[in-house]
Design a protein around this motif. Structure first.
Motif, PDB file in Angstrom:
ATOM      1  N   GLY A   1      41.499  44.065  33.832  1.00  0.00           N
ATOM      2  CA  GLY A   1      40.269  43.386  34.209  1.00  0.00           C
ATOM      3  C   GLY A   1      39.323  43.142  33.065  1.00  0.00           C
ATOM      4  N   VAL A   2      38.107  42.802  33.447  1.00  0.00           N
ATOM      5  CA  VAL A   2      37.070  42.522  32.465  1.00  0.00           C
ATOM      6  C   VAL A   2      36.631  43.818  31.807  1.00  0.00           C
ATOM      7  CG1 VAL A   2      36.264  40.458  33.692  1.00  0.00           C
ATOM      8  CG2 VAL A   2      35.200  42.669  34.173  1.00  0.00           C
ATOM      9  N   SER A   3      36.048  43.709  30.655  1.00  0.00           N
ATOM     10  CA  SER A   3      35.571  44.873  29.916  1.00  0.00           C
ATOM     11  C   SER A   3      34.565  45.653  30.763  1.00  0.00           C
ATOM     12  CB  SER A   3      34.924  44.396  28.609  1.00  0.00           C
ATOM     13  OG  SER A   3      34.430  45.497  27.898  1.00  0.00           O
ATOM     14  N   GLY A   4      34.748  46.971  30.832  1.00  0.00           N
ATOM     15  CA  GLY A   4      33.833  47.822  31.570  1.00  0.00           C
ATOM     16  C   GLY A   4      34.186  48.035  33.031  1.00  0.00           C
ATOM     17  N   VAL A   5      35.144  47.279  33.562  1.00  0.00           N
ATOM     18  CA  VAL A   5      35.473  47.412  34.987  1.00  0.00           C
ATOM     19  C   VAL A   5      36.047  48.791  35.296  1.00  0.00           C
ATOM     20  CG1 VAL A   5      37.854  46.497  34.989  1.00  0.00           C
ATOM     21  CG2 VAL A   5      36.384  46.178  37.001  1.00  0.00           C
ATOM     22  N   GLU A   6      36.649  49.440  34.299  1.00  0.00           N
ATOM     23  CA  GLU A   6      37.214  50.775  34.530  1.00  0.00           C
ATOM     24  C   GLU A   6      36.130  51.765  34.941  1.00  0.00           C
ATOM     25  OE1 GLU A   6      36.162  50.560  30.174  1.00  0.00           O
ATOM     26  OE2 GLU A   6      37.118  49.186  31.582  1.00  0.00           O
ATOM     27  N   ASP A   7      34.926  51.629  34.385  1.00  0.00           N
ATOM     28  CA  ASP A   7      33.826  52.532  34.749  1.00  0.00           C
ATOM     29  C   ASP A   7      33.338  52.256  36.174  1.00  0.00           C
ATOM     30  OD1 ASP A   7      33.886  53.770  32.215  1.00  0.00           O
ATOM     31  OD2 ASP A   7      32.614  52.200  31.379  1.00  0.00           O
ATOM     32  N   VAL A   8      33.275  50.983  36.548  1.00  0.00           N
ATOM     33  CA  VAL A   8      32.893  50.608  37.914  1.00  0.00           C
ATOM     34  C   VAL A   8      33.918  51.173  38.900  1.00  0.00           C
ATOM     35  CG1 VAL A   8      32.577  48.655  39.505  1.00  0.00           C
ATOM     36  CG2 VAL A   8      31.718  48.514  37.145  1.00  0.00           C
TER      37      VAL A   8
ATOM     38  N   SER B   1      32.840  41.256  45.970  1.00  0.00           N
ATOM     39  CA  SER B   1      32.040  41.372  44.744  1.00  0.00           C
ATOM     40  C   SER B   1      32.882  41.786  43.540  1.00  0.00           C
ATOM     41  CB  SER B   1      30.912  42.386  44.950  1.00  0.00           C
ATOM     42  OG  SER B   1      31.442  43.670  45.223  1.00  0.00           O
ATOM     43  N   LEU B   2      34.080  42.293  43.775  1.00  0.00           N
ATOM     44  CA  LEU B   2      34.943  42.739  42.683  1.00  0.00           C
ATOM     45  C   LEU B   2      36.075  41.758  42.366  1.00  0.00           C
ATOM     46  CD1 LEU B   2      35.311  46.510  43.687  1.00  0.00           C
ATOM     47  CD2 LEU B   2      33.909  45.574  41.849  1.00  0.00           C
ATOM     48  N   LYS B   3      36.243  40.721  43.184  1.00  0.00           N
ATOM     49  CA  LYS B   3      37.465  39.905  43.106  1.00  0.00           C
ATOM     50  C   LYS B   3      37.724  39.229  41.761  1.00  0.00           C
ATOM     51  CE  LYS B   3      36.014  35.447  44.874  1.00  0.00           C
ATOM     52  NZ  LYS B   3      36.242  34.405  45.822  1.00  0.00           N
ATOM     53  N   ASP B   4      36.677  38.901  41.033  1.00  0.00           N
ATOM     54  CA  ASP B   4      36.892  38.226  39.750  1.00  0.00           C
ATOM     55  C   ASP B   4      36.836  39.208  38.574  1.00  0.00           C
ATOM     56  OD1 ASP B   4      34.187  38.789  39.889  1.00  0.00           O
ATOM     57  OD2 ASP B   4      33.553  36.850  39.070  1.00  0.00           O
ATOM     58  N   ARG B   5      36.853  40.511  38.872  1.00  0.00           N
ATOM     59  CA  ARG B   5      36.679  41.509  37.818  1.00  0.00           C
ATOM     60  C   ARG B   5      37.957  42.247  37.446  1.00  0.00           C
ATOM     61  NH1 ARG B   5      31.330  44.544  38.578  1.00  0.00           N
ATOM     62  NH2 ARG B   5      31.652  44.879  36.375  1.00  0.00           N
ATOM     63  N   PHE B   6      38.969  42.246  38.325  1.00  0.00           N
ATOM     64  CA  PHE B   6      40.197  42.981  38.020  1.00  0.00           C
ATOM     65  C   PHE B   6      41.337  42.547  38.928  1.00  0.00           C
ATOM     66  CE2 PHE B   6      38.521  45.252  41.592  1.00  0.00           C
ATOM     67  CZ  PHE B   6      39.658  45.551  42.332  1.00  0.00           C
ATOM     68  N   THR B   7      42.525  42.968  38.540  1.00  0.00           N
ATOM     69  CA  THR B   7      43.697  42.936  39.406  1.00  0.00           C
ATOM     70  C   THR B   7      44.482  44.194  39.068  1.00  0.00           C
ATOM     71  OG1 THR B   7      45.550  41.612  40.240  1.00  0.00           O
ATOM     72  CG2 THR B   7      45.156  41.556  37.847  1.00  0.00           C
ATOM     73  N   SER B   8      45.364  44.597  39.946  1.00  0.00           N
ATOM     74  CA  SER B   8      46.118  45.825  39.682  1.00  0.00           C
ATOM     75  C   SER B   8      47.608  45.555  39.812  1.00  0.00           C
ATOM     76  CB  SER B   8      45.704  46.936  40.652  1.00  0.00           C
ATOM     77  OG  SER B   8      46.032  46.570  41.976  1.00  0.00           O
ATOM     78  N   ARG B   9      48.379  46.409  39.141  1.00  0.00           N
ATOM     79  CA  ARG B   9      49.839  46.343  39.220  1.00  0.00           C
ATOM     80  C   ARG B   9      50.379  47.759  39.256  1.00  0.00           C
ATOM     81  NH1 ARG B   9      48.289  41.857  39.726  1.00  0.00           N
ATOM     82  NH2 ARG B   9      49.132  39.944  38.860  1.00  0.00           N
ATOM     83  N   ASN B  10      51.458  47.921  40.002  1.00  0.00           N
ATOM     84  CA  ASN B  10      52.196  49.174  39.971  1.00  0.00           C
ATOM     85  C   ASN B  10      52.704  49.331  38.539  1.00  0.00           C
ATOM     86  OD1 ASN B  10      54.607  50.933  40.185  1.00  0.00           O
ATOM     87  ND2 ASN B  10      54.135  50.833  42.373  1.00  0.00           N
TER      88      ASN B  10
END
Length: 176
Positions: free
Chosen positions: A102-109, A154-163
């Protein structure tokens, strides 16, 4: 340079697309050596352009072709290797391990949201190299409190996840 584009929201909730069509959109947008990994929107390709430019070009091309608001995250091969090498949890056949792109900083969110949520036994989260990893028992991904938070608009454009198994397949393709 080799890249992987991670598309968000592909082949879920009515946004269906064939990976062959997605690859063609990438080729038409000037990308080379284009191939897909699984049907969840992982496109490996080559380009001489910078990541920011690629994201803009590809989101516009995908949005135009498929008539939806495309969100994707472009990572260079070296960055994809970090997702695989940083996995903090032991492999277990009863658990899924996800890494979030995702975008920078999303890991903290994401960590803040995870810490507020209730958890099942064996559900854990860690941040390694600015990458958020989540371990959850198989069958609980969408039902868990945190899993439901991940679907927030509110999070949809900030990250995606993968196994994390997907990262292994992507790296094999990038190295092949």
């Amino acid at each position: 340079m080799k890249y992987c584009a991670f598309l968000r929201g592909v082949n879920v909730k009515g946004t269906n697309m064939k990976m062959a069509d997605v690859c063609q959109v990438f080729k038409d947008a000037g990308m080379e050596e284009v191939s897909s990994i699984l049907a969840s929107g992982n496109i490996v390709f080559s380009s001489d352009k910078a990541v920011e430019e690629l994201k803009e070009i590809l989101e516009k091309a995908m949005s135009g072709h498929f008539s939806y608001e495309a969100f994707l995250f472009v990572k260079a091969k070296e960055e994809v290797e970090l997702f695989w090498s940083g996995i903090p949890f032991e492999k277990n056949e009863n658990l899924h391990i996800y890494a979030f792109v995702g975008v920078s900083g999303v890991e903290d969110v994401l960590m803040e949201e995870f810490q507020k949520a209730s958890h099942t036994e064996d559900e854990k989260a860690e941040i390694i190299n600015s990458i958020f990893y989540w371990q959850v028992p198989k069958g609980n991904t969408l039902d868990s409190t945190f899993g439901k938070i991940l679907g927030k608009k509110s999070l949809k454009d900030r990250f995606t996840s993968r196994n994390t198994n997907t990262f292994e397949k992507i790296l094999k393709k990038m190295n092949g």
